[in-house]
Design an enzyme around this catalytic site. Structure first.
Site, PDB file in Angstrom:
ATOM      1  N   TYR A 126       0.920  -1.335   0.071  1.00  0.00           N
ATOM      2  CA  TYR A 126      -0.246   0.008  -0.031  1.00  0.00           C
ATOM      3  C   TYR A 126       0.803   1.269   0.021  1.00  0.00           C
ATOM      4  O   TYR A 126       0.233   2.433  -0.151  1.00  0.00           O
ATOM      5  CB  TYR A 126      -0.914  -0.082   1.005  1.00  0.00           C
ATOM      6  CG  TYR A 126      -2.168  -0.703   0.998  1.00  0.00           C
ATOM      7  CD1 TYR A 126      -1.982  -1.983   0.804  1.00  0.00           C
ATOM      8  CD2 TYR A 126      -3.509  -0.201   0.828  1.00  0.00           C
ATOM      9  CE1 TYR A 126      -3.280  -2.865   0.492  1.00  0.00           C
ATOM     10  CE2 TYR A 126      -4.485  -0.876   0.764  1.00  0.00           C
ATOM     11  CZ  TYR A 126      -4.283  -2.066   0.379  1.00  0.00           C
ATOM     12  OH  TYR A 126      -5.593  -2.962   0.374  1.00  0.00           O
ATOM     13  N   LYS A 173       3.152 -14.610   5.139  1.00  0.00           N
ATOM     14  CA  LYS A 173       3.671 -15.823   4.144  1.00  0.00           C
ATOM     15  C   LYS A 173       5.402 -15.537   3.669  1.00  0.00           C
ATOM     16  O   LYS A 173       5.876 -15.238   2.777  1.00  0.00           O
ATOM     17  CB  LYS A 173       3.103 -14.982   2.921  1.00  0.00           C
ATOM     18  CG  LYS A 173       3.236 -15.676   1.457  1.00  0.00           C
ATOM     19  CD  LYS A 173       2.128 -16.919   1.348  1.00  0.00           C
ATOM     20  CE  LYS A 173       2.522 -17.901   0.211  1.00  0.00           C
ATOM     21  NZ  LYS A 173       1.567 -19.057   0.275  1.00  0.00           N
ATOM     22  N   ASP A 206      -2.628 -18.132   3.438  1.00  0.00           N
ATOM     23  CA  ASP A 206      -3.331 -18.775   2.649  1.00  0.00           C
ATOM     24  C   ASP A 206      -4.038 -19.891   3.341  1.00  0.00           C
ATOM     25  O   ASP A 206      -5.278 -20.055   3.258  1.00  0.00           O
ATOM     26  CB  ASP A 206      -2.797 -19.674   1.170  1.00  0.00           C
ATOM     27  CG  ASP A 206      -1.463 -19.979   1.569  1.00  0.00           C
ATOM     28  OD1 ASP A 206      -0.935 -19.774   2.629  1.00  0.00           O
ATOM     29  OD2 ASP A 206      -0.761 -20.580   0.671  1.00  0.00           O
ATOM     30  N   ASP A 230      -6.470  -6.249   4.597  1.00  0.00           N
ATOM     31  CA  ASP A 230      -7.632  -5.668   3.721  1.00  0.00           C
ATOM     32  C   ASP A 230      -8.564  -7.048   3.291  1.00  0.00           C
ATOM     33  O   ASP A 230      -9.723  -7.000   3.185  1.00  0.00           O
ATOM     34  CB  ASP A 230      -6.874  -4.848   2.536  1.00  0.00           C
ATOM     35  CG  ASP A 230      -7.965  -4.256   1.819  1.00  0.00           C
ATOM     36  OD1 ASP A 230      -9.119  -4.262   2.185  1.00  0.00           O
ATOM     37  OD2 ASP A 230      -7.689  -3.697   0.596  1.00  0.00           O
ATOM     38  N   ASP A 234     -12.269  -8.688   4.771  1.00  0.00           N
ATOM     39  CA  ASP A 234     -13.723  -8.875   3.999  1.00  0.00           C
ATOM     40  C   ASP A 234     -14.119 -10.322   4.123  1.00  0.00           C
ATOM     41  O   ASP A 234     -15.171 -10.612   4.170  1.00  0.00           O
ATOM     42  CB  ASP A 234     -13.474  -8.670   2.489  1.00  0.00           C
ATOM     43  CG  ASP A 234     -13.718  -7.052   2.027  1.00  0.00           C
ATOM     44  OD1 ASP A 234     -13.154  -6.306   3.022  1.00  0.00           O
ATOM     45  OD2 ASP A 234     -14.208  -6.825   1.041  1.00  0.00           O
TER      46      ASP A 234
END
Ligand code: NAI
Length: 334
Positions: A126, A173, A206, A230, A234
Site C-alpha cells: 500500500y 507468507k 493462505d 484488507d 472482508d
C-alpha cells in the site's frame, strides 16, 4: 455532565452520505454530547476540486483528534491515489482494528465468531510505490519496516491484554517473502515474549483463509500486514453476515478515524438501501473511545432489539427495509 466533543464527519462517496446520515440520527437520538464538523474526501470532491483529500480535512481531524468517516471511492487502474491511504498515512493512523462478531439473530453458517483483525495501516504494498521498469514490466514495492511491524504487534498484544483475549496469531507468507514477512514475524515474536499470558502462533495467510472458512472459532486476535489485512477483513465480514455489519477504527497515537470495513457499494448507492449497522457499530467504538459507554451501550442494545425482532432488515440481510426504515426502527427501540 460530559463536555461536548467535536467529531469530524466525512460522509464520503456512494452509500457514505446515506449511512453517515443514519448514524448521526441515532447518535443524536441517544443525546451523545457531540458536535459535527463536516469535511470532504473522496471522488465527489475530487471531480469538483482536483483533490480527493483536501488539506482542510486533514487539519480538521488533527485539530479534533477524532473522525467518523463514510467510504470513499478509488478508481481502478488510473486516477488519484486512494484518499483512505492518504488519510491513514498523513495522520499516522498505524493500526486498523476490526472486531468481527456474530450478531445474535443474524443466521450464518457460524454463530459464535468473536475475533479481531488488527491490520498494519501505513506500509506494505500500500506504499503505492510502483513504476514501469520497461514497457510490459511493472515493479511494485512492498515496504516492511521494523518500526511499523513492532508497533502493530504491540498494539495487537496490548489490545489482547486489555480485552482479556487469549491468543494472538501472526499472519504471514514468510515462506515466500522471506525477508519482508520474515522481518514482520521477527518483530511479532520479540513482542510476544513480553506477553507470556497470551498464547502466540504463526499462520501462513493462505492456510488462514481456509481455516477461517472451516473453523473460524479457532481464532482470537489476528495481526497482519496491510494487504493481507484488507483481504482477510472482508473474508471475516462474510463469516458473520456481510460487509453491512462489520465496523472498524483506524487508530494512531493521538488521532482516531472510525469507519466501516465496507466500500462505497456502487451497486446500491443512492437508492436508500444500505445497511447502516457497520458505520453505526464504528460509531459505538468511537463512543467507547470518547469515554461515552452509556450511549454506546444504548445504541448496541437497540441494534440487538431490532435484529432480534427479525422484522426490519435491509436487503443485504434478506429483508426489504430501507436505510430510513431500519434507522427509524432503531430510534424507536432506543
Ligand atoms: P464494497 O464494500 O463497496 O461492496 C461490496 C458488496 O457489498 C456490494 O455488493 C455492496 O452492495 C455490498 N455492501 C457493502 N456495504 C454495504 C452496506 N453497508 N449495506 C449493504 N450492502 C453493502 O466493495 P467494492 O465494490 O469492492 O468497492 C467499491 C468502492 O469502494 C471502490 O472504489 C473501493 O476502492 C472503495 N472502498 C472504500 C473503502 C473505504 O473507504 N474504507 C473500503 C473498501 C472499498
Amino acid at each position: 455532565m460530559s463536555t461536548q466533543r467535536t467529531v469530524v464527519l466525512i460522509p464520503g462517496d456512494g452509500i457514505g452520505p446515506e449511512v453517515t446520515d443514519a448514524t448521526v440520527r441515532v447518535l443524536e437520538a441517544v443525546k451523545a454530547p457531540l458536535s459535527y464538523e463536516r469535511c470532504e474526501a473522496g471522488m465527489e470532491v475530487f471531480t469538483r476540486t482536483g483533490s480527493n483529500l483536501p488539506r482542510e480535512t486533514i487539519e480538521s481531524v488533527l485539530r479534533s483528534g477524532v473522525a467518523l468517516k463514510g467510504p470513499t471511492g478509488t478508481p481502478i487502474g488510473s486516477g488519484p491515489a486512494s484518499a483512505n491511504v492518504g488519510l491513514r498515512k498523513s495522520l499516522d493512523l498505524y493500526s486498523s482494528l476490526r472486531p468481527v462478531k456474530s450478531v445474535p439473530a443474524v443466521e450464518t453458517r457460524y454463530q459464535d465468531i468473536d475475533l479481531v483483525v488488527v491490520r498494519e495501516n501505513t506500509e506494505d504494498l500500500y506504499a503505492g510505490l510502483e513504476h514501469i521498469v520497461v514497457p510490459g514490466v511493472v515493479e511494485s514495492l512492498k515496504i516492511i519496516t521494523e518500526k511499523a511491524s513492532t508497533r502493530i504487534a504491540k498494539f495487537a498484544f496490548e489490545h489482547a491484554r486489555k480485552m482479556k483475549r487469549k491468543k494472538v496469531s501472526a499472519v504471514h507468507k514468510a515462506n515466500i517473502m522471506k525477508l519482508s514477512d520474515g522481518l514482520f514475524l521477527d518483530c511479532c515474536r520479540r513482542v510476544a515474549r513480553d506477553y507470556p499470558e497470551i498464547a502466540y502462533e504463526e499462520v501462513i495467510v493462505d492456510n488462514l483463509c481456509m481455516q477461517l472458512v472451516k473453523n473460524p472459532e479457532k481464532f482470537d486476535v489476528l495481526v497482519m500486514e496491510n494487504l493481507y489485512g484488507d483481504i482477510v477483513s472482508d473474508l471475516c465480514a462474510g463469516l458473520v453476515g456481510g460487509l453491512g455489519l462489520v465496523p472498524g477504527a483506524n487508530i494512531g497515537e493521538r488521532t482516531a478515524v472510525f469507519e466501516a470495513v465496507h466500500g462505497t457499494a456502487p451497486d446500491i448507492a443512492g437508492k436508500g438501501l444500505a445497511n447502516p449497522t457497520a458505520l453505526l457499530m464504528s460509531a459505538v467504538m468511537m463512543l467507547h473511545w470518547l469515554d461515552l459507554p452509556e450511549q454506546a451501550a444504548r445504541v448496541e442494545k437497540a441494534l440487538q432489539t431490532v435484529f432480534a425482532g427479525r422484522k426490519v432488515r435491509t436487503g443485504d440481510l434478506g429483508g426489504s427495509a430501507t436505510t430510513k426504515e431500519f434507522t427509524d426502527a432503531l430510534i424507536a427501540a432506543l
